[in-house]
Enzyme design. Sequence first.
Site, PDB file in Angstrom:
ATOM      1  N   GLY A  12      31.726  28.551 -25.971  1.00 47.26           N
ATOM      2  CA  GLY A  12      30.945  29.195 -27.022  1.00 47.26           C
ATOM      3  C   GLY A  12      30.200  28.252 -27.941  1.00 47.26           C
ATOM      4  O   GLY A  12      30.032  28.539 -29.130  1.00 47.26           O
ATOM      5  N   ARG A  66      33.642  46.591  -9.079  1.00 47.40           N
ATOM      6  CA  ARG A  66      32.561  46.098  -9.938  1.00 47.40           C
ATOM      7  C   ARG A  66      31.876  47.229 -10.686  1.00 47.40           C
ATOM      8  O   ARG A  66      31.428  47.052 -11.823  1.00 47.40           O
ATOM      9  CB  ARG A  66      31.538  45.350  -9.069  1.00 47.40           C
ATOM     10  CG  ARG A  66      30.677  44.389  -9.849  1.00 47.40           C
ATOM     11  CD  ARG A  66      31.495  43.232 -10.365  1.00 47.40           C
ATOM     12  NE  ARG A  66      30.702  42.270 -11.103  1.00 47.40           N
ATOM     13  CZ  ARG A  66      31.150  41.077 -11.453  1.00 47.40           C
ATOM     14  NH1 ARG A  66      32.365  40.698 -11.130  1.00 47.40           N
ATOM     15  NH2 ARG A  66      30.384  40.252 -12.141  1.00 47.40           N
ATOM     16  N   ASN A 108      18.526  35.102 -22.572  1.00 45.35           N
ATOM     17  CA  ASN A 108      19.487  34.187 -21.964  1.00 45.35           C
ATOM     18  C   ASN A 108      19.046  32.754 -22.233  1.00 45.35           C
ATOM     19  O   ASN A 108      17.857  32.456 -22.300  1.00 45.35           O
ATOM     20  CB  ASN A 108      19.538  34.428 -20.448  1.00 45.35           C
ATOM     21  CG  ASN A 108      20.510  33.499 -19.745  1.00 45.35           C
ATOM     22  OD1 ASN A 108      21.682  33.396 -20.120  1.00 45.35           O
ATOM     23  ND2 ASN A 108      20.041  32.795 -18.719  1.00 45.35           N
ATOM     24  N   HIS A 110      19.241  29.056 -20.556  1.00 44.84           N
ATOM     25  CA  HIS A 110      19.539  28.399 -19.279  1.00 44.84           C
ATOM     26  C   HIS A 110      19.322  26.898 -19.433  1.00 44.84           C
ATOM     27  O   HIS A 110      18.304  26.470 -20.006  1.00 44.84           O
ATOM     28  CB  HIS A 110      18.634  28.947 -18.169  1.00 44.84           C
ATOM     29  CG  HIS A 110      18.939  28.357 -16.829  1.00 44.84           C
ATOM     30  ND1 HIS A 110      20.025  28.766 -16.080  1.00 44.84           N
ATOM     31  CD2 HIS A 110      18.330  27.381 -16.108  1.00 44.84           C
ATOM     32  CE1 HIS A 110      20.062  28.055 -14.960  1.00 44.84           C
ATOM     33  NE2 HIS A 110      19.050  27.210 -14.960  1.00 44.84           N
ATOM     34  N   GLU A 148      15.787  42.010 -13.767  1.00 44.53           N
ATOM     35  CA  GLU A 148      16.771  42.270 -12.714  1.00 44.53           C
ATOM     36  C   GLU A 148      16.857  41.147 -11.689  1.00 44.53           C
ATOM     37  O   GLU A 148      17.661  41.216 -10.759  1.00 44.53           O
ATOM     38  CB  GLU A 148      16.491  43.623 -12.050  1.00 44.53           C
ATOM     39  CG  GLU A 148      16.746  44.791 -13.015  1.00 44.53           C
ATOM     40  CD  GLU A 148      16.717  46.157 -12.345  1.00 44.53           C
ATOM     41  OE1 GLU A 148      17.160  46.252 -11.182  1.00 44.53           O
ATOM     42  OE2 GLU A 148      16.257  47.118 -12.988  1.00 44.53           O
ATOM     43  N   GLU A 181      19.404  23.264 -26.238  1.00 43.19           N
ATOM     44  CA  GLU A 181      19.991  24.608 -26.326  1.00 43.19           C
ATOM     45  C   GLU A 181      20.268  25.030 -27.764  1.00 43.19           C
ATOM     46  O   GLU A 181      19.894  26.128 -28.196  1.00 43.19           O
ATOM     47  CB  GLU A 181      21.281  24.686 -25.509  1.00 43.19           C
ATOM     48  CG  GLU A 181      21.081  24.525 -24.016  1.00 43.19           C
ATOM     49  CD  GLU A 181      22.397  24.611 -23.255  1.00 43.19           C
ATOM     50  OE1 GLU A 181      23.212  25.505 -23.583  1.00 43.19           O
ATOM     51  OE2 GLU A 181      22.624  23.788 -22.347  1.00 43.19           O
TER      52      GLU A 181
END
Length: 208
Positions: A12, A66, A108, A110, A148, A181
């Site tokens: 985290g 799932r 997100n 990355h 997606e 980041e």
Amino acid sequence: MLKIVVCVSGGGTNLQAIIDGIAQGTIGNVRIVRVISNNKKAYALERAEQAGIEGVCVSPRDYADREQFNRALLQKVEEAAPDLVVLAGFLVVIPPELIRRYENRIVNIHPSLIPSFCGTGYYGLKVHEAALARGVKVTGATVHFVDEGTDTGPILMQKAVAVKDGDTPESLQRRVMEEAEWVILPKCLDLIAAGKVTVADGQAHITE
């Protein structure tokens, strides 16, 4: 006030960068309403507790398949009623239903300059191992919206980091976190909260 849910699998550090940014005022008008982890032992959950933020675990191991896990994850996100979902080192394939429910409202971080070293199989140290194996001179981090595909959504911000002689995957990972980041993710959240980010025709745009 932009309400965010942060999803994280491990230590985290990016979550901490967000918590610190909010506390220091470099991220304005943002509140973390819930931290979700797929890992009961994730230190990120301790970071959330220390900051007085609700933390919950939704582990695939606790569900028969799932599909049940996906439904539970969507439920835990929706319970918190976020404006934005932040994937901060979340090593779980995001269910299509969640992506559709929060279209252009999931970001997100990355640890590479997309489209390099991204997609299926590129996560954690594997990204930095691949960068070093290829011999690139520059790497970095990317904040992008989630669609997606895997790391294929609209790119919001990138920051480059030099690769140094003698770098190991671990040293490179640490420098990418510190120099890229932890810088661009808080900055992106501040811009989104300020209403300065739009997505059109598959591309993200920042307005001043």
